[in-house]
Design an enzyme around this catalytic site. Sequence first.
Site, mmCIF file in Angstrom:
data_model
loop_
_atom_site.group_PDB
_atom_site.id
_atom_site.type_symbol
_atom_site.label_atom_id
_atom_site.label_comp_id
_atom_site.label_asym_id
_atom_site.label_seq_id
_atom_site.Cartn_x
_atom_site.Cartn_y
_atom_site.Cartn_z
ATOM 1 N N THR A 180 0.934 -2.360 -20.599
ATOM 2 C CA THR A 180 1.730 -3.531 -20.820
ATOM 3 C C THR A 180 1.249 -4.836 -21.179
ATOM 4 O OG1 THR A 180 2.722 -2.060 -18.894
ATOM 5 C CG2 THR A 180 3.148 -4.189 -18.605
ATOM 6 N N ARG A 208 13.620 6.567 -17.023
ATOM 7 C CA ARG A 208 12.855 6.358 -15.874
ATOM 8 C C ARG A 208 12.657 4.493 -16.099
ATOM 9 N NH1 ARG A 208 7.656 3.092 -16.394
ATOM 10 N NH2 ARG A 208 6.624 3.811 -14.394
ATOM 11 N N GLY A 210 10.049 1.259 -14.868
ATOM 12 C CA GLY A 210 9.022 0.874 -14.019
ATOM 13 C C GLY A 210 9.211 -0.293 -13.202
ATOM 14 N N ASP A 211 7.873 -0.821 -13.048
ATOM 15 C CA ASP A 211 8.028 -2.275 -12.083
ATOM 16 C C ASP A 211 8.196 -3.380 -12.959
ATOM 17 O OD1 ASP A 211 5.401 -1.493 -13.390
ATOM 18 O OD2 ASP A 211 4.604 -3.038 -12.397
ATOM 19 N N THR A 231 0.273 -4.968 -14.216
ATOM 20 C CA THR A 231 0.105 -3.596 -15.265
ATOM 21 C C THR A 231 -0.407 -2.626 -14.429
ATOM 22 O OG1 THR A 231 -0.763 -2.790 -17.211
ATOM 23 C CG2 THR A 231 -2.205 -4.469 -16.079
ATOM 24 N N GLY A 232 0.292 -1.485 -14.751
ATOM 25 C CA GLY A 232 -0.314 -0.092 -14.107
ATOM 26 C C GLY A 232 0.952 0.919 -13.725
ATOM 27 N N GLY A 234 4.078 1.916 -12.676
ATOM 28 C CA GLY A 234 5.072 1.175 -12.039
ATOM 29 C C GLY A 234 5.190 1.839 -10.713
HETATM 30 N N1 GLY Z 1 3.836 -0.982 -15.359
HETATM 31 C C1 GLY Z 1 4.590 -0.315 -16.402
HETATM 32 C C2 GLY Z 1 5.372 0.664 -15.996
HETATM 33 O O1 GLY Z 1 5.011 1.584 -15.138
HETATM 34 O O2 GLY Z 1 6.412 1.034 -16.565
#
Ligand code: GLY
Length: 315
Positions: A180, A208, A210-211, A231-232, A234
């Site tokens: 990310t 799906r 993410g965050d 980043t990580g 999500g």
């Molecule tokens: N941090 C990116 C995701 O999990 O989509």
Amino acid sequence: MAAERDWVVAIHGGAGGITRDAPPTHEVQVRAALAHALLTAGAVLDGGGEAIDAVQAAVVTMEDSPYFNAGRGAVFTADGTNELDASIMRGDDLRAGAVAGVRRIKNPILAARAVLDTSPHVLLAGVGAEQFAAHAGLSMVEPEYFRTEERWQQLERARAKSTELPLAALANPIDHKYGTVGAVALDAKGNLAAATSTGGLTNKRFGRIGDSPIIGAGTYADNASCAVSATGQGEYFIRLAVARTICAEVEFGRKSLADAAKDVIEGRLAMLGGEGGVVAIEASGSVVMVMNTPGMNRGSLARGGEPMVKLFADE
Ligand code: GLY
């Protein structure tokens, strides 16, 4: 007229098991791409531009690079598609924009910005977001534009290793890499902004989210506290509302930004089992980069300085 202040920008190109075993050419190119993103954002800020334009400009360059999991070079879903998420937020008036699960917008961060600037909404998803972006005059591409051979091989490895449903496999992501991208900035007028863009997780279930497009989870900016891009994994960042929680600890908990980011990333996120990191900046211009993973590709640039780029776990 208010006095001009120093500007600062900080970026990340993903966290995770990012170690020095990567091929040297890749390292050189990631380093160059991060420096280019910083210099692009720095030119905006040096010209008196706003923090929101600087973070957008930095993220566009990383979306256009095949070396990050955002825009071109995004990871694949379990179905072999690329589904992109992005968000952007202003710290002065808390306006925000985001898109999720888009497959045909060349630069999702530009669509997020258009949502912020020209719609009454914060988050648009899927085909509706794509239609909105096309009407806004943004570049649309065929889905194949996002495909890179390296990401396809990553999906093949994930498929070969995963005997479980993709969703279950997210608890133990293949390769432990989260490419990310994101940026935070403070402009010369003292305004903060944050932006984040991603292809999500390799082998994720289609649909799906993410965050990264969730304001408060992967992105947050408030002049009263700080700007954060994450980043990580999500799912964990959403459950902890990581970006907003860091800002709230600064604003209401009277913590320093460094303490707040460490508390959330090294403390709460790690205790929950989540992996990742953040870049953050506060109104004073202090930059904080915290991760609980072996590495995070990142960098910063301040007025009058040179780009500082750090790969892996470099101090
Ligand atoms: N941090 C990116 C995701 O999990 O989509």
